[in-house]
Motif scaffolding. Structure first.
Motif, PDB file in Angstrom:
ATOM      1  N   MET A  96       0.833  -1.193   0.000  1.00  0.00           N
ATOM      2  CA  MET A  96       0.000   0.000   0.000  1.00  0.00           C
ATOM      3  C   MET A  96       0.871   1.248   0.000  1.00  0.00           C
ATOM      4  O   MET A  96       1.773   1.392   0.800  1.00  0.00           O
ATOM      5  CB  MET A  96      -0.916   0.004   1.238  1.00  0.00           C
ATOM      6  CG  MET A  96      -1.715   1.303   1.425  1.00  0.00           C
ATOM      7  SD  MET A  96      -2.822   1.636   0.043  1.00  0.00           S
ATOM      8  CE  MET A  96      -3.941   0.255   0.224  1.00  0.00           C
ATOM      9  N   SER A  97       0.611   2.177  -0.908  1.00  0.00           N
ATOM     10  CA  SER A  97       1.352   3.416  -0.959  1.00  0.00           C
ATOM     11  C   SER A  97       1.106   4.239   0.290  1.00  0.00           C
ATOM     12  O   SER A  97       0.029   4.257   0.854  1.00  0.00           O
ATOM     13  CB  SER A  97       0.895   4.234  -2.186  1.00  0.00           C
ATOM     14  OG  SER A  97       1.366   5.535  -2.108  1.00  0.00           O
TER      15      SER A  97
ATOM     16  N   SER B 217      -5.780  19.918  -0.995  1.00  0.00           N
ATOM     17  CA  SER B 217      -4.898  19.520   0.100  1.00  0.00           C
ATOM     18  C   SER B 217      -4.391  18.089  -0.029  1.00  0.00           C
ATOM     19  O   SER B 217      -4.838  17.315  -0.878  1.00  0.00           O
ATOM     20  CB  SER B 217      -5.641  19.661   1.431  1.00  0.00           C
ATOM     21  OG  SER B 217      -6.609  18.628   1.553  1.00  0.00           O
ATOM     22  N   ASP B 218      -3.491  17.748   0.869  1.00  0.00           N
ATOM     23  CA  ASP B 218      -3.089  16.356   1.036  1.00  0.00           C
ATOM     24  C   ASP B 218      -4.160  15.659   1.879  1.00  0.00           C
ATOM     25  O   ASP B 218      -5.235  16.207   2.111  1.00  0.00           O
ATOM     26  CB  ASP B 218      -1.704  16.264   1.685  1.00  0.00           C
ATOM     27  CG  ASP B 218      -1.647  16.916   3.061  1.00  0.00           C
ATOM     28  OD1 ASP B 218      -2.702  17.301   3.602  1.00  0.00           O
ATOM     29  OD2 ASP B 218      -0.541  17.050   3.615  1.00  0.00           O
ATOM     30  N   ILE B 219      -3.899  14.461   2.330  1.00  0.00           N
ATOM     31  CA  ILE B 219      -4.916  13.698   3.056  1.00  0.00           C
ATOM     32  C   ILE B 219      -5.240  14.274   4.435  1.00  0.00           C
ATOM     33  O   ILE B 219      -6.214  13.867   5.058  1.00  0.00           O
ATOM     34  CB  ILE B 219      -4.499  12.220   3.216  1.00  0.00           C
ATOM     35  CG1 ILE B 219      -3.177  12.116   3.965  1.00  0.00           C
ATOM     36  CG2 ILE B 219      -4.427  11.537   1.861  1.00  0.00           C
ATOM     37  CD1 ILE B 219      -2.731  10.684   4.225  1.00  0.00           C
ATOM     38  N   PHE B 220      -4.438  15.257   4.890  1.00  0.00           N
ATOM     39  CA  PHE B 220      -4.707  15.867   6.188  1.00  0.00           C
ATOM     40  C   PHE B 220      -5.701  17.011   6.104  1.00  0.00           C
ATOM     41  O   PHE B 220      -6.116  17.562   7.126  1.00  0.00           O
ATOM     42  CB  PHE B 220      -3.398  16.312   6.840  1.00  0.00           C
ATOM     43  CG  PHE B 220      -2.456  15.163   7.059  1.00  0.00           C
ATOM     44  CD1 PHE B 220      -2.742  14.176   7.986  1.00  0.00           C
ATOM     45  CD2 PHE B 220      -1.303  15.036   6.302  1.00  0.00           C
ATOM     46  CE1 PHE B 220      -1.889  13.095   8.161  1.00  0.00           C
ATOM     47  CE2 PHE B 220      -0.442  13.956   6.479  1.00  0.00           C
ATOM     48  CZ  PHE B 220      -0.745  12.986   7.411  1.00  0.00           C
TER      49      PHE B 220
ATOM     50  N   PHE C 231      -0.977  11.087  12.337  1.00  0.00           N
ATOM     51  CA  PHE C 231      -0.338  10.112  11.455  1.00  0.00           C
ATOM     52  C   PHE C 231       0.875  10.682  10.723  1.00  0.00           C
ATOM     53  O   PHE C 231       1.519   9.976   9.958  1.00  0.00           O
ATOM     54  CB  PHE C 231      -1.338   9.597  10.419  1.00  0.00           C
ATOM     55  CG  PHE C 231      -2.327   8.619  10.982  1.00  0.00           C
ATOM     56  CD1 PHE C 231      -2.005   7.288  11.170  1.00  0.00           C
ATOM     57  CD2 PHE C 231      -3.603   9.056  11.320  1.00  0.00           C
ATOM     58  CE1 PHE C 231      -2.920   6.397  11.699  1.00  0.00           C
ATOM     59  CE2 PHE C 231      -4.526   8.164  11.855  1.00  0.00           C
ATOM     60  CZ  PHE C 231      -4.186   6.836  12.042  1.00  0.00           C
ATOM     61  N   LEU C 232       1.178  11.952  10.977  1.00  0.00           N
ATOM     62  CA  LEU C 232       2.251  12.593  10.220  1.00  0.00           C
ATOM     63  C   LEU C 232       3.571  11.845  10.256  1.00  0.00           C
ATOM     64  O   LEU C 232       4.291  11.778   9.268  1.00  0.00           O
ATOM     65  CB  LEU C 232       2.477  14.020  10.748  1.00  0.00           C
ATOM     66  CG  LEU C 232       1.684  15.129  10.069  1.00  0.00           C
ATOM     67  CD1 LEU C 232       1.907  16.447  10.797  1.00  0.00           C
ATOM     68  CD2 LEU C 232       2.077  15.265   8.620  1.00  0.00           C
ATOM     69  N   GLN C 233       3.923  11.287  11.408  1.00  0.00           N
ATOM     70  CA  GLN C 233       5.237  10.663  11.549  1.00  0.00           C
ATOM     71  C   GLN C 233       5.244   9.163  11.277  1.00  0.00           C
ATOM     72  O   GLN C 233       6.264   8.510  11.470  1.00  0.00           O
ATOM     73  CB  GLN C 233       5.776  10.925  12.962  1.00  0.00           C
ATOM     74  CG  GLN C 233       6.057  12.391  13.243  1.00  0.00           C
ATOM     75  CD  GLN C 233       7.147  12.963  12.348  1.00  0.00           C
ATOM     76  OE1 GLN C 233       8.005  12.242  11.860  1.00  0.00           O
ATOM     77  NE2 GLN C 233       7.114  14.263  12.130  1.00  0.00           N
TER      78      GLN C 233
ATOM     79  N   THR D 176      -4.998   2.143   7.887  1.00  0.00           N
ATOM     80  CA  THR D 176      -5.624   3.466   7.937  1.00  0.00           C
ATOM     81  C   THR D 176      -5.884   4.028   6.544  1.00  0.00           C
ATOM     82  O   THR D 176      -6.973   4.507   6.233  1.00  0.00           O
ATOM     83  CB  THR D 176      -4.716   4.452   8.711  1.00  0.00           C
ATOM     84  OG1 THR D 176      -4.497   3.943  10.015  1.00  0.00           O
ATOM     85  CG2 THR D 176      -5.367   5.825   8.794  1.00  0.00           C
ATOM     86  N   LEU D 177      -4.870   3.970   5.711  1.00  0.00           N
ATOM     87  CA  LEU D 177      -4.925   4.646   4.419  1.00  0.00           C
ATOM     88  C   LEU D 177      -5.753   3.907   3.380  1.00  0.00           C
ATOM     89  O   LEU D 177      -6.467   4.536   2.593  1.00  0.00           O
ATOM     90  CB  LEU D 177      -3.509   4.863   3.901  1.00  0.00           C
ATOM     91  CG  LEU D 177      -3.362   5.740   2.660  1.00  0.00           C
ATOM     92  CD1 LEU D 177      -3.986   7.109   2.889  1.00  0.00           C
ATOM     93  CD2 LEU D 177      -1.894   5.876   2.303  1.00  0.00           C
TER      94      LEU D 177
END
Length: 273
Positions: free
Chosen positions: A1-2, A45-48, A84-86, A113-114
């Motif tokens: 998964m990417s 945006s990104d996923i955040f 989840f950033l890190q 999660t993704l």
């Protein structure tokens, strides 16, 4: 998964824009001095998502540069949390200190999660929302040209907006110019072949989601599209997410983010004039 967009650092500052509802979507709006909509920019945006402070601060930067800037909630309240950033592809300094256990934990968290999130926000769901938002702005008095700026997950959709107006009944969309920083989940050549509007790309040489071979294919493909204005800039030693989530404690990372911001602003300034 990417890993899509899960990496980076939080930035400090206080966003100066406001929130309104545009085309049925909650939207952060940052206005230039004078409030002119002549040069309009839409952030994807990104996923955040639209509430991520880094993205709002960057939208403010574009507004200070003279663009009426919109940051819509294209995830409709379902962006991933910044906790989840890190988890995946943190800054290089952080990567060097991770233990085997921490790496294993990250590897387990990401797909769980993704994966479901990407299914929920697949192209057939997200692109009509973006097209619809662009359509709404086209009908907004004072709006002239519209540029799209996308990051990570949103970077791919910025590229899709550079295809121009959609030929699908009920959808139009299409930007006058696009800038994509470290786009993820890009199909090569499928997403790039139809590009017909000015497109600028900012790519990191250490981006695990766009390896050297893929970057080479993108560069070769775009070089053949002599009828389309485009540029591709490579940022040495920069990982995925560098243009939005760089580690400001690193002089090199901060410089790369500043240069990528300048790249996007200059591109929009040139093609939205």
């Amino acid at each position: 998964m990417s890993s899509c967009c899960l990496s980076g650092a939080l930035h400090e500052g206080k966003p100066t824009g406001r929130v309104d509802t545009i085309g049925g979507l909650q939207t952060y709006i940052s206005e230039p001095r004078g409030g002119a909509k002549t040069k309009t920019v839409v952030f994807i945006s990104d996923i955040f998502g639209w509430e991520f402070i880094n993205t709002r601060l960057l939208a403010d930067e574009y507004a200070r540069a003279g663009f009426y800037t919109y940051l819509p909630d294209f995830h409709q309240g379902d962006s991933l949390p910044v906790s989840f950033l890190q988890n995946v592809e943190p800054p290089l300094k952080k990567q060097e200190t991770l233990t085997v256990t921490e790496k294993a934990t990250n590897a387990a968290v990401v797909p769980a999660t993704l994966g479901p999130w990407l299914v929920k926000h697949r192209e057939s769901v997200s692109k009509p929302l973006i097209d619809g938002f662009i359509n709404t702005l086209r009908m907004t008095p004072g709006t002239h040209k519209i540029g799209v700026v996308g990051f990570c997950w949103g970077g791919r959709y910025a590229i899709l907006q550079a295809h121009g107006p959609s030929q699908t009944p009920g959808e139009v969309g299409g930007a006058d110019a696009a800038f994509a920083a470290h786009p993820s989940l890009v199909a090569v050549p499928g997403d790039l072949d139809p590009v017909s509007k000015p497109l600028s790309l900012a790519l990191g040489t250490r981006d695990s989601l766009l390896d050297e071979g893929t970057r080479g294919k993108i560069i070769d493909l775009m070089a053949k599209k002599t009828e389309v204005e485009h540029e591709i800039r490579l940022y040495e030693e920069q990982v995925h997410g560098f243009a939005l989530r760089s580690d400001w404690s690193s002089e090199g990372d901060k410089k790369a983010m500043d240069e990528a911001t300048r790249q996007g602003v200059e591109w929009m300034d040139k093609y939205l004039a």
